[in-house]
Structures are given as structure tokens and as C-alpha cells.
Design a protein around this motif. Structure first.
Motif: not given
Length: 100
Positions: A31-34, A24-29, A38-41
Motif C-alpha cells: 500500500l505504501h508503494a502504491q 500485514k507488514s507485506r500488505q502495508l508495504s 499515486l503521489t508521483a502520478n
């Protein structure tokens, strides 16, 4: 006549699909990176759209200048054609009267 050895393996398969806190922690990490990407794009897209709007105004101005030049050229060339045709007609008429 069921096979008793299948029950534990089916139970293990079900338990392995349950997300652990590490996954879960890895998936959340991830998703946070994605989300950060997305925000930068989106920020880049906003800047590009702003520049495109400025360039569109410039292109609109250039279109106005080009249209004005075409109208001016049409008027000048149209007058030359009319003046040239009338001058040729008067020259032909005057030479015909001289020949007679």
C-alpha cells in the motif's frame, strides 16, 4: 452423524485467513508503494495541467489572429468583388452605348 474429521480442517481454514503480522507488514508495504506511485502520478498530472493551461492561452491567441485574418480577407475579397462587378457593369454599359 457429523464427521469429526471435518472440524479441524474447517478451523484451519479459518485460521489461515487471519492475517499474520508478516502478511500485514507485506500488505502495508504494498500500500505504501502504491501511495508513492499515486503521489508521483498526481505530481505529473499537476505539471501537465499547468502546461495545458499555458498552451490553451497560446491557442486562444492564435484563434484571435486567425479570426482577424479571415475578417481581413473577407473585407479585401468582398471589396474586389464589388469593385470588379461595378467595373464590369460600367464597361458593359459603355460598350452598349457605343454599339448603338
Amino acid at each position: 452423524m457429523s464427521n469429526p474429521t471435518r472440524a479441524p480442517s474447517a478451523m484451519q481454514a479459518r485460521l489461515s485467513t487471519v492475517p499474520t503480522s508478516a502478511s500485514k507488514s507485506r500488505q502495508l508495504s504494498h500500500l505504501h508503494a502504491q501511495l508513492a506511485q499515486l503521489t508521483a502520478n498526481m505530481s505529473d498530472l499537476e505539471n501537465l495541467l499547468r502546461m495545458t493551461a499555458v498552451q490553451a492561452e497560446g491557442i486562444r491567441g492564435l484563434g484571435g489572429y486567425a479570426g482577424a485574418m479571415f475578417m481581413a480577407a473577407s473585407k479585401v475579397l468582398g471589396e474586389e468583388t464589388v469593385n470588379g462587378t461595378s467595373a464590369e457593369s460600367s464597361n458593359q454599359t459603355s460598350t452598349k452605348t457605343v454599339d448603338r
